[in-house]
Design a protein around this motif. Structure first.
Motif, PDB file in Angstrom:
ATOM      1  N   ILE A  87       1.084  -1.367   0.473  1.00 37.05           N
ATOM      2  CA  ILE A  87      -0.183  -0.007   0.060  1.00 37.05           C
ATOM      3  C   ILE A  87       0.613   1.396  -0.206  1.00 37.05           C
ATOM      4  CG2 ILE A  87      -1.397   1.193   1.270  1.00 37.05           C
ATOM      5  CD1 ILE A  87      -2.480  -1.047   2.221  1.00 37.05           C
ATOM      6  N   ASP A  88       0.666   2.089  -0.457  1.00 39.60           N
ATOM      7  CA  ASP A  88       1.413   3.364  -1.043  1.00 39.60           C
ATOM      8  C   ASP A  88       0.495   4.578   0.016  1.00 39.60           C
ATOM      9  OD1 ASP A  88      -1.372   4.509  -2.491  1.00 39.60           O
ATOM     10  OD2 ASP A  88      -0.276   4.364  -4.521  1.00 39.60           O
ATOM     11  N   GLU A  89       1.328   5.337   0.157  1.00 40.86           N
ATOM     12  CA  GLU A  89       0.984   6.864   1.221  1.00 40.86           C
ATOM     13  C   GLU A  89      -0.671   7.141   0.672  1.00 40.86           C
ATOM     14  OE1 GLU A  89       3.985   9.957   0.655  1.00 40.86           O
ATOM     15  OE2 GLU A  89       3.877  10.188  -0.558  1.00 40.86           O
ATOM     16  N   LYS A 129       3.358  -0.314   3.413  1.00 42.82           N
ATOM     17  CA  LYS A 129       3.263  -1.366   3.801  1.00 42.82           C
ATOM     18  C   LYS A 129       3.119  -2.722   3.204  1.00 42.82           C
ATOM     19  CE  LYS A 129      -0.153  -3.287   6.964  1.00 42.82           C
ATOM     20  NZ  LYS A 129       0.264  -3.690   8.350  1.00 42.82           N
ATOM     21  N   ILE A 130       3.787  -3.401   3.475  1.00 44.07           N
ATOM     22  CA  ILE A 130       3.916  -4.951   2.942  1.00 44.07           C
ATOM     23  C   ILE A 130       2.645  -5.495   3.234  1.00 44.07           C
ATOM     24  CG2 ILE A 130       5.185  -6.548   2.277  1.00 44.07           C
ATOM     25  CD1 ILE A 130       6.985  -4.711   2.044  1.00 44.07           C
ATOM     26  N   LEU A 131       2.512  -5.446   2.317  1.00 45.73           N
ATOM     27  CA  LEU A 131       0.540  -6.796   2.602  1.00 45.73           C
ATOM     28  C   LEU A 131       1.169  -8.123   2.041  1.00 45.73           C
ATOM     29  CD1 LEU A 131      -1.944  -4.605   1.011  1.00 45.73           C
ATOM     30  CD2 LEU A 131      -1.508  -5.130   3.483  1.00 45.73           C
ATOM     31  N   LYS A 132       1.910  -9.227   1.186  1.00 47.66           N
ATOM     32  CA  LYS A 132       2.374  -9.568   0.656  1.00 47.66           C
ATOM     33  C   LYS A 132       3.583  -9.400  -0.182  1.00 47.66           C
ATOM     34  CE  LYS A 132      -2.828 -11.409   0.183  1.00 47.66           C
ATOM     35  NZ  LYS A 132      -2.786 -12.359   1.271  1.00 47.66           N
ATOM     36  N   ILE A 133       3.828 -10.805  -0.157  1.00 49.50           N
ATOM     37  CA  ILE A 133       5.851 -11.012  -0.728  1.00 49.50           C
ATOM     38  C   ILE A 133       5.324 -12.145  -2.140  1.00 49.50           C
ATOM     39  CG2 ILE A 133       7.068 -11.790   0.475  1.00 49.50           C
ATOM     40  CD1 ILE A 133       8.652 -10.931  -0.960  1.00 49.50           C
ATOM     41  N   ALA A 134       5.626 -12.527  -3.573  1.00 49.46           N
ATOM     42  CA  ALA A 134       5.415 -13.721  -3.883  1.00 49.46           C
ATOM     43  C   ALA A 134       6.109 -13.710  -4.523  1.00 49.46           C
ATOM     44  CB  ALA A 134       4.526 -14.016  -4.562  1.00 49.46           C
ATOM     45  N   GLU A 155       3.386  -9.405   9.917  1.00 46.62           N
ATOM     46  CA  GLU A 155       2.338  -9.900   9.271  1.00 46.62           C
ATOM     47  C   GLU A 155       2.406  -9.675   8.098  1.00 46.62           C
ATOM     48  OE1 GLU A 155       0.733  -5.597  10.529  1.00 46.62           O
ATOM     49  OE2 GLU A 155       2.102  -5.611  11.860  1.00 46.62           O
ATOM     50  N   PHE A 156       2.587  -9.531   6.906  1.00 45.83           N
ATOM     51  CA  PHE A 156       2.604 -10.059   5.290  1.00 45.83           C
ATOM     52  C   PHE A 156       2.947 -11.526   5.105  1.00 45.83           C
ATOM     53  CE2 PHE A 156       7.148  -8.879   5.549  1.00 45.83           C
ATOM     54  CZ  PHE A 156       7.578  -9.806   5.515  1.00 45.83           C
ATOM     55  N   ASP A 157       2.099 -12.032   4.096  1.00 51.12           N
ATOM     56  CA  ASP A 157       1.941 -13.103   4.060  1.00 51.12           C
ATOM     57  C   ASP A 157       3.904 -13.644   3.271  1.00 51.12           C
ATOM     58  OD1 ASP A 157      -0.453 -14.073   5.278  1.00 51.12           O
ATOM     59  OD2 ASP A 157      -1.508 -13.130   4.245  1.00 51.12           O
ATOM     60  N   ILE A 158       4.213 -14.597   2.950  1.00 56.72           N
ATOM     61  CA  ILE A 158       5.236 -15.049   2.117  1.00 56.72           C
ATOM     62  C   ILE A 158       4.452 -15.773   0.991  1.00 56.72           C
ATOM     63  CG2 ILE A 158       7.504 -16.301   1.651  1.00 56.72           C
ATOM     64  CD1 ILE A 158       8.242 -14.768   4.104  1.00 56.72           C
ATOM     65  N   LEU A 186      13.289  -0.723   8.244  1.00 56.27           N
ATOM     66  CA  LEU A 186      12.642  -0.671   7.571  1.00 56.27           C
ATOM     67  C   LEU A 186      11.726   0.174   7.026  1.00 56.27           C
ATOM     68  CD1 LEU A 186      14.584  -0.155   4.874  1.00 56.27           C
ATOM     69  CD2 LEU A 186      14.224  -2.648   4.040  1.00 56.27           C
ATOM     70  N   PHE A 187      11.554   0.610   6.631  1.00 54.77           N
ATOM     71  CA  PHE A 187       9.789   1.347   5.976  1.00 54.77           C
ATOM     72  C   PHE A 187       9.212   1.875   7.182  1.00 54.77           C
ATOM     73  CE2 PHE A 187       9.791  -1.581   2.874  1.00 54.77           C
ATOM     74  CZ  PHE A 187       9.127  -1.232   1.602  1.00 54.77           C
TER      75      PHE A 187
END
Length: 308
Positions: A87-89, A129-134, A155-158, A186-187
């Motif tokens: 998600i961006d600002e 905010k990172i939600l997921k990384i594929a 929190e985020f999903d891999i 970071l972030f």
């Protein structure tokens, strides 16, 4: 010494268990990603979801093979792709692509991992905010440690091709920022109010340096790669509590450069500049080592400036 170059298979289609793109669709998306420097915005994502009748997360995983095509792997010939959903600002969801980058005839420790590349892409381009990384393949220990420095690490999903994980499942009993007394991540960096005591430093360049995540060395540092026809590419220094997985500003910039589908050679590159914080310099040596693997490039310009 031969330089690493970016190549793609222009006549192939992309097939994944989630989506299938024909040759024309694959070529169009490649071109779009190059022009947008490895980012798909909310409008792009919505359009593609409608076109292929898939969910956002199915699209996320379905495009990972395309991310792998941006890999530069002259040593391993093992092409890894990763895409961060963040998600961006403006609270908009974007996809940030990444791929591994290797440097021929250089120490293997200087490579950029795909997960680093995608996270770096998100970080440099304003993701909050990172939600997921594929990812196309399971993350190595180095990448798991790099991800452990993120504000959203728990929190985020891999997302792997056949399984999904939380980082804690892949990195139990972890070592992270708080183990070194660092409450930031970071972030979610410590607010920076200082500026460089050199008015001749370009404002954008200075901004990338001041936005570096450097809680351990305090070397607010960035690299600018200028091209003849494709604008400028910037990278910021991102440190890690385990030190070794830190991403140098040159690695950060080159990762962005290759996501634009460019060749790192004298026909493309106009200049390379490193900006460091006076009294905390630590990046010139590793930058010169990486660049020594390429021929006929402009000499690295190093600027050391104090903060005030």
């Amino acid at each position: 010494m031969a330089s690493a170059t970016f190549t793609v298979q222009e006549d192939t289609a992309l097939t994944n268990s989630h989506i299938t793109l024909n040759v024309a669709q694959t070529a169009s998306l490649r071109s779009q990603l190059k022009s947008q420097r490895g980012i798909l915005n909310t409008n792009n994502i919505e359009q593609l979801c409608k076109e292929f009748n898939v969910s956002v997360d199915s699209l996320l995983q379905g495009l990972v093979p395309l991310a792998s095509e941006f890999s530069v792997a002259p040593v391993s010939h093992f092409h890894v792709g990763a895409i961060v959903k963040a998600i961006d600002e403006q609270q908009q969801v974007n996809f940030y692509f990444g791929a591994n980058v290797e440097f021929d005839h250089q120490a293997l420790s200087l490579v950029v991992h795909a997960e680093q590349s995608a996270i770096n892409n998100a970080w440099l381009n304003g993701a909050k905010k990172i939600l997921k990384i594929a990812i196309s393949d399971a993350p190595c220990g180095y990448c798991r440690q790099f991800m452990n420095e993120l504000a959203d690490a728990k929190e985020f999903d891999i997302l792997l091709p056949s399984q999904h994980f939380k980082l804690a499942e892949l990195l139990p009993h972890s070592f992270g920022p708080t183990d070194l007394g660092n409450e930031f991540s970071l972030f979610n960096p410590k607010p920076q109010f200082a500026v460089f005591d050199d008015e001749q430093i370009e404002e954008t360049f200075a901004g990338f340096a001041l936005n570096a995540y450097v809680p351990y060395s305090q070397n607010f540092s960035a690299v600018k790669v200028s091209t003849f026809d494709n604008g400028d590419f910037y990278g910021s220094y991102a440190e890690n509590a385990a030190y070794s997985p830190s991403l140098s500003p040159l690695q950060s910039a080159l990762s962005q450069f290759f996501l634009a589908g460019l060749s790192f050679d004298k026909e493309t590159v106009k200049g390379i500049t490193l900006l460091e914080t006076k009294g905390h310099e630590n990046q010139a040596g590793v930058s010169k080592a990486v660049l020594s693997g390429f021929t006929d490039l402009p000499e690295l310009k190093v600027i050391s400036a104090a903060l005030k």
